[in-house]
Enzyme design. Structure first.
Site, short mmCIF file in Angstrom:
data_model
loop_
_atom_site.label_atom_id
_atom_site.label_comp_id
_atom_site.label_asym_id
_atom_site.label_seq_id
_atom_site.Cartn_x
_atom_site.Cartn_y
_atom_site.Cartn_z
CB SER A 1 -0.87 0.00 1.26
OG SER A 1 -1.48 1.27 1.44
CE1 TYR B 1 -2.98 0.24 4.60
CE2 TYR B 1 -3.69 -1.95 5.29
CZ TYR B 1 -3.40 -1.03 4.29
OH TYR B 1 -3.53 -1.39 2.96
CE LYS C 1 -1.56 -4.53 3.38
NZ LYS C 1 -1.79 -5.86 2.79
C1 WQD Z 1 -8.69 10.29 0.84
C2 WQD Z 1 -8.72 11.79 1.13
C3 WQD Z 1 -9.25 12.35 3.40
C4 WQD Z 1 -13.50 11.17 3.25
C5 WQD Z 1 -6.26 5.21 2.76
C6 WQD Z 1 -5.14 4.32 3.17
C7 WQD Z 1 -4.46 3.75 1.96
C8 WQD Z 1 -5.44 3.09 1.06
C9 WQD Z 1 -6.55 4.10 0.71
C10 WQD Z 1 -5.41 0.73 1.61
C11 WQD Z 1 -8.07 12.14 2.47
C12 WQD Z 1 -10.30 12.90 2.43
C13 WQD Z 1 -12.16 11.39 2.94
C14 WQD Z 1 -14.36 12.30 3.44
C15 WQD Z 1 -12.53 13.76 3.02
N1 WQD Z 1 -6.00 1.94 1.66
N2 WQD Z 1 -11.69 12.66 2.83
N3 WQD Z 1 -13.84 13.55 3.32
O1 WQD Z 1 -6.55 8.12 3.63
O2 WQD Z 1 -5.78 8.66 1.24
O3 WQD Z 1 -5.75 6.31 2.04
O4 WQD Z 1 -7.13 4.50 1.94
O5 WQD Z 1 -4.37 0.44 1.14
O6 WQD Z 1 -3.52 2.82 2.42
O7 WQD Z 1 -4.20 5.07 3.88
O8 WQD Z 1 -7.92 7.42 1.59
O9 WQD Z 1 -10.27 7.66 0.94
O10 WQD Z 1 -9.68 7.64 3.40
O11 WQD Z 1 -9.13 9.63 2.02
O12 WQD Z 1 -12.08 14.92 2.95
O13 WQD Z 1 -15.59 12.16 3.72
O14 WQD Z 1 -10.08 12.21 1.23
O15 WQD Z 1 -8.97 13.30 4.43
O16 WQD Z 1 -7.38 13.36 2.34
P1 WQD Z 1 -6.46 7.74 2.18
P2 WQD Z 1 -9.33 8.04 2.02
#
Ligand code: WQD
Length: 326
Positions: A118, A144, A148
């Site tokens: 990841s 997490y 990985k």
């Molecule tokens: C993306 C962006 C939030 C929801 C994680 C894991 C990564 C991978 C993908 C497994 C961030 C913003 C989100 C909302 C928002 N998973 N957001 N409002 O955190 O980039 O990555 O998931 O491998 O390993 O770390 O993904 O989709 O949670 O968030 O503003 O209602 O969207 O703050 O900036 P992330 P995410």
């Protein structure tokens, strides 16, 4: 040549199984169904229900199905949950991988091993607004991400000790679906979280708009799950063709999209017009995480083919299948 796909009844795993089938590769799915859905497994593909922690059951599956390659996707993947339950994540993701590798090396059946890693291994990349390469220092910020990175070390060390050909694929932000019934049923990432708000006729939330990015919101590299699945097929074939390989590859599009940009597209493509509200920053969110996908192109001849509009419309079709009123 049969591939054991652990986690093959999951959202990403099922897409890998379908892509392998479309490429003419024979597979068997190994899944504990803790979050996997049996109906996602195509007809004709055997499903062995079990945990990777159960070494004897894994070894039996490897020998019964004459497995010669493994694609390991079975893992816990929620960042926030890993902070609350680190030992659960270390057991499932690290001990589970160790037990699986133990079974693979003890049976001597498989010569190739593809590992689901990841972008979380990077934490806040030192590349700032630039592209993250596989040589960017890995400083994971969650248990997490730590599991990985530890997994990558374990896979690489086992490959060097035994000749197993290995590839660790660092997923960036996965979205979309090949077809509605394969869509992600979880609501722990941006796209489904925005869908949930729009379906409730509530404004989506932006977690912080004061980041050092063009519009102040976080920038991510969104990758269609179909492209991600095809990267697994390409990696599996590359390992089979050249024993003893040790690949670590970013699987992303190489293009960043901001949170606000994604929300604007989601509104437009789902027929909504609900402006987001700005909520406080989410701890641990890096401002910018966008892949350089050059190495995957060079090593696998793989490149993402789908854009964010495909991801959003296909994910929305899956969402509406489970939420008819949406
Ligand atoms: C993306 C962006 C939030 C929801 C994680 C894991 C990564 C991978 C993908 C497994 C961030 C913003 C989100 C909302 C928002 N998973 N957001 N409002 O955190 O980039 O990555 O998931 O491998 O390993 O770390 O993904 O989709 O949670 O968030 O503003 O209602 O969207 O703050 O900036 P992330 P995410």
């Amino acid at each position: 040549m049969t591939w054991l796909i652990t986690g093959g009844a999951g959202y990403i795993g099922a897409h890998v199984v379908h892509a392998m089938a479309e490429a003419g590769e024979r597979t068997v799915v190994y899944d504990d169904l803790s979050s996997g859905i049996p109906d996602r497994v195509p007809d004709g593909v055997p499903l062995v229900v079990g945990s990777v922690l159960d070494g004897e059951r894994v070894a039996r599956a490897l020998t019964d199905h004459e497995v010669t390659g493994v694609v390991h996707l079975a893992a816990k993947k929620q960042v926030a949950e890993s902070v609350e339950r680190p030992l659960h994540y270390y057991r499932e993701n690290v001990e589970g991988l160790r037990a699986l590798l133990e079974a693979v090396t003890a049976t001597g059946s498989a010569s190739s091993f593809v590992f689901s890693s990841s972008a979380a291994v990077y934490g806040t990349p030192s590349t700032g607004a630039g592209l993250v390469t596989e040589d960017t220092p890995c400083l994971p910020m969650s248990p997490y991400g730590e599991t990985k990175l530890a997994g990558e070390w374990m896979v690489r060390a086992t490959g060097r000790a035994t000749g197993l050909s290995t590839a660790s694929l660092r997923y960036f932000n996965v979205a979309g679906a090949a077809r509605p019934e394969l869509a992600d049923t979880g609501v722990s990432n941006l796209v489904p979280m925005v869908f949930e708000k729009l379906t409730a006729n509530e404004p989506p939330r932006v977690f912080g708009d004061d980041y050092p990015t063009p519009d102040g919101t976080c920038v991510r590299d969104y990758i269609h799950v179909v492209d991600l699945a095809e990267a697994h097929v390409a990696a599996a074939r590359a390992l089979r063709a050249a024993p003893g390989r040790d690949l670590t590859l970013n699987i992303g599009r190489g293009e960043g999209v901001s949170v606000r940009g994604m929300i604007d597209r989601i509104n437009a493509l789902t027929g909504h017009d609900l402006a987001p509200t700005v909520a406080p920053r989410r701890p641990g969110d890096p401002a910018n995480v966008v892949a350089s996908a050059d190495r995957a192109a060079a090593e696998l001849g793989w490149k993402a083919r789908h854009g964010v509009d495909d991801m959003i419309t296909s994910a929305w079709a899956g969402w509406r299948r489970l939420h008819p009123g949406a």
